[in-house]
Design a protein around this motif. Structure first.
Motif, PDB file in Angstrom:
ATOM      1  N   UNK A 196      44.200  42.966  43.525  1.00  0.00           N
ATOM      2  CA  UNK A 196      42.951  42.559  44.166  1.00  0.00           C
ATOM      3  C   UNK A 196      42.870  41.042  44.172  1.00  0.00           C
ATOM      4  N   UNK A 197      42.175  40.503  45.148  1.00  0.00           N
ATOM      5  CA  UNK A 197      41.997  39.060  45.237  1.00  0.00           C
ATOM      6  C   UNK A 197      40.826  38.615  44.360  1.00  0.00           C
ATOM      7  N   UNK A 198      40.928  37.376  43.885  1.00  0.00           N
ATOM      8  CA  UNK A 198      39.857  36.732  43.128  1.00  0.00           C
ATOM      9  C   UNK A 198      38.960  35.998  44.113  1.00  0.00           C
ATOM     10  N   UNK A 199      37.634  36.104  43.950  1.00  0.00           N
ATOM     11  CA  UNK A 199      36.756  35.427  44.904  1.00  0.00           C
ATOM     12  C   UNK A 199      36.654  33.936  44.572  1.00  0.00           C
ATOM     13  N   UNK A 257      43.578  31.763  46.612  1.00  0.00           N
ATOM     14  CA  UNK A 257      44.706  32.667  46.818  1.00  0.00           C
ATOM     15  C   UNK A 257      45.082  33.425  45.554  1.00  0.00           C
ATOM     16  N   UNK A 258      44.304  33.253  44.502  1.00  0.00           N
ATOM     17  CA  UNK A 258      44.614  33.915  43.235  1.00  0.00           C
ATOM     18  C   UNK A 258      44.419  35.425  43.363  1.00  0.00           C
ATOM     19  N   UNK A 259      45.344  36.171  42.779  1.00  0.00           N
ATOM     20  CA  UNK A 259      45.237  37.634  42.763  1.00  0.00           C
ATOM     21  C   UNK A 259      45.389  38.131  41.331  1.00  0.00           C
ATOM     22  N   UNK A 260      44.842  39.303  41.093  1.00  0.00           N
ATOM     23  CA  UNK A 260      44.976  39.981  39.796  1.00  0.00           C
ATOM     24  C   UNK A 260      45.682  41.295  40.053  1.00  0.00           C
TER      25      UNK A 260
END
Length: 594
Positions: free
Chosen positions: A184-187, A162-165
């Motif tokens: 944007x989301x982190x893969x 669920x991490x986003x930048x």
């Protein structure tokens, strides 16, 4: 008859054409939907600012999964009125909104893993659609990697990161309670990419968007950031960011009635809290606050005949320079006895004290009235004291012998809190375990921290079981239970004896932390010696596995695949210190019997 047969064939053909579902027979479909086009001109530039719908066409029927969580629009479009499909599959995605688009701006719609085909749920991963209201689509991008300093076993399930930048337009005051300008989301591997960026100065942050609202929630979500503004005048790659627990802003929450008094709750780990009675409404009271704790316990003397009635209390609290007054109604709980109990179990590790605990904070003890006997007959000399850092506990120290049984008798009224005493006697029976059942470990640190640090051993639930606060380059643990442990270091850089979390508002990084790249396996009569270079980039990729139960071990017959504690080995089940108990391959640790 022929007409009847042909009628059946035609009916079947119509039903087959009309049905949207799983085809019968043939190879399983593994190909995701393919994008065909949009309601925007193929150049995707000079898009009218008053457009109210984006429509994307695909080559097959699709459905949207968790679209509210997956879809990220940069810059944000606030007033979205409708997204299709909802329940029934379609061959297009429609996003309708009321916002007027910004001029000369590139917009991107990142669908994450939302777009799936209707038959086999094949995902069109991270589908991204961009267009511009200006003359061109911005092509600048940034990319990099985000790692979680506290994700001990890197346990992120596929598609669950669920991490986003995010990027905020840089200015003197940034409102982090709003969504980032670009996001944007982190893969699942920690990689991120922000595309179609307008050149300029930005503030770059990453956070664990646990509630999936695309807004950073201080104290509830982990945070990583760069202190200096990020100037984007060309594409940038290999950016490194680290997530750490974040600090909440200190504020009063509520007051609760608990055993023996009230509990005053705060957010933000206040260093020190002062409590004072207003108009003597608290009566006789005692205050206990542990540094950086989010709660303050106020012990109240019973109010005599008014004990069962609600009473209005007023008190003030002070945190630093901030002062405030609180009013609350207090009705004591039903009479709760002060009790003591042994929470550590009846087998005590050798060379350790016996500990008992109370449900009330202990203020006084009278150990002269107590008795400690070995095998119920021989009186033993002992010392007892209240634990300084945890006044709910008492430690009893004596010349305990391995394998011997002891009995501690504590008469009534010999353990007291501020306004209560134990009203019955207690007897504790316990036995001193044998050192043969325990192991040892030694860690030799290379490039250790320059300040003090906590060296911690954690169990499978990531709870701290053993720790040392030290600055020594060699760390030793004796008499460890035969279990597996995660190993972690938390650095106390300012040596305030508290591990400080990150604070985005004040631009303060969290203090450093390190996670050992292997699981520590302790076996009876073994000493594990590990060399740990804190500059290594190695990551822990394994998880602690539960040892088999006694019933399971019996069923397995305790073959060479597991040692006597249920942990895997290579068949060299001895205590001589030879062989590789982890099985296969070369390992760097030494094993010594003792």
């Amino acid at each position: 008859m022929k007409n009847f047969i042909w009628s059946l064939i035609l009916v079947f053909a119509f039903q087959s054409c009309a049905r949207v579902g799983q085809p019968v027979g043939g190879d399983k479909d593994t190909i995701p939907p393919r994008f065909l086009g949009a309601n925007i001109d193929s150049t995707r530039v000079k898009v009218p600012r008053n457009i109210r719908e984006i429509k994307l066409k695909f080559n097959e029927y699709i459905k949207l999964k968790d679209i509210q969580k997956n879809l990220i629009i940069s810059p944000p479009i606030k007033k979205i009125t409708k997204i299709i499909p909802t329940n029934l599959p379609t061959k297009f995605v429609s996003i309708q909104f009321e916002d007027t688009l910004q001029e000369n701006t590139t917009y991107q719609f990142n669908f994450g893993n939302a777009i799936q085909d209707n038959n086999e749920a094949n995902v069109l991963r991270y589908f991204n659609f961009a267009f511009s209201t200006g003359e061109k689509i911005d092509s600048t991008y940034i990319s990099g990697e985000v790692k979680d300093a506290f994700n001990i076993d890197n346990n992120t399930k596929a598609n669950q990161n669920k991490t986003v930048v995010g990027l905020y337009q840089y200015k003197d005051s940034i409102d982090y309670k709003k969504k980032p300008y670009y996001i944007s989301r982190v893969d699942d591997d920690g990689y991120f990419e922000l595309e179609y960026l307008t050149q300029g100065n930005y503030k770059l942050i990453a956070f664990s968007d646990d509630n999936e609202n695309s807004i950073y929630d201080a104290g509830a979500e982990k945070i990583g950031f760069q202190k200096e503004p990020l100037t984007i005048d060309k594409s940038i790659s290999k950016i490194k960011m680290t997530l750490s627990p974040s600090q909440k802003k200190v504020k009063y929450l509520e007051t609760k009635t608990v055993e023996g008094g009230i509990l005053v709750l705060f957010e933000g780990d206040p260093k020190a809290v002062k409590i004072a009675s207003v108009e003597e409404s608290l009566g006789d009271f005692k205050v206990r606050h542990r540094q950086y704790s989010d709660s303050v316990k106020v012990w109240l003397k019973p109010f005599g005949k008014e004990q069962k009635k609600s009473k209005r209390l007023q008190f003030s609290y002070q945190i630093g320079t901030k002062k405030d007054t609180v009013s609350t109604y207090y009705k004591p709980l039903e009479k709760v006895e002060m009790t003591i109990q042994n929470k550590k179990g009846n087998k005590i590790p050798p060379k350790k004290e016996f500990i008992f605990a109370s449900n009330f904070e202990i203020d006084k003890i009278d150990p002269q009235k107590w008795s400690l006997k070995k095998d119920s007959t021989e009186a033993i000399q002992f010392e007892a004291k209240i634990v300084k850092d945890n006044p709910y506990q008492v430690v009893v120290n004596a010349d305990f012998k391995e394998g011997e049984k002891y009995q501690l008798t504590v008469p009534k009224e010999s353990v007291a809190s501020y306004f209560e005493k134990t009203n019955k006697s207690y007897r504790f029976d316990f036995e001193i375990d044998k050192s043969d059942n325990f192991g040892k470990c030694e860690f030799r640190l290379k490039n250790p921290p320059s300040s003090k640090f906590w060296f911690q051993l954690l169990d499978a639930q990531k709870k701290v079981k053993f720790e040392q606060y030290t600055n020594a380059p060699i760390i030793k643990f004796d008499l460890l239970p035969a279990e597996q442990y995660y190993v972690r270091i938390l650095v106390d850089e300012n040596e305030n004896e508290f591990w400080d979390k990150a604070n985005l508002e004040k631009q303060i990084f969290a203090e450093k932390s390190y996670i050992f790249y292997k699981i520590l396996t302790i076996r009876p009569l073994w000493e594990m010696v590990e060399d740990w270079d804190l500059t290594t980039d190695k990551k822990l990729k394994a998880k602690i596995r539960k040892a088999p139960t006694k019933k399971m071990k019996n069923r397995l017959g305790n073959t060479q695949g597991n040692d006597t504690n249920g942990f895997p080995n290579n068949g060299n089940n001895n205590s001589s210190g030879r062989g590789n108990p982890f099985g296969g391959g070369l390992n760097t640790e030494l094993q010594r019997g003792f």
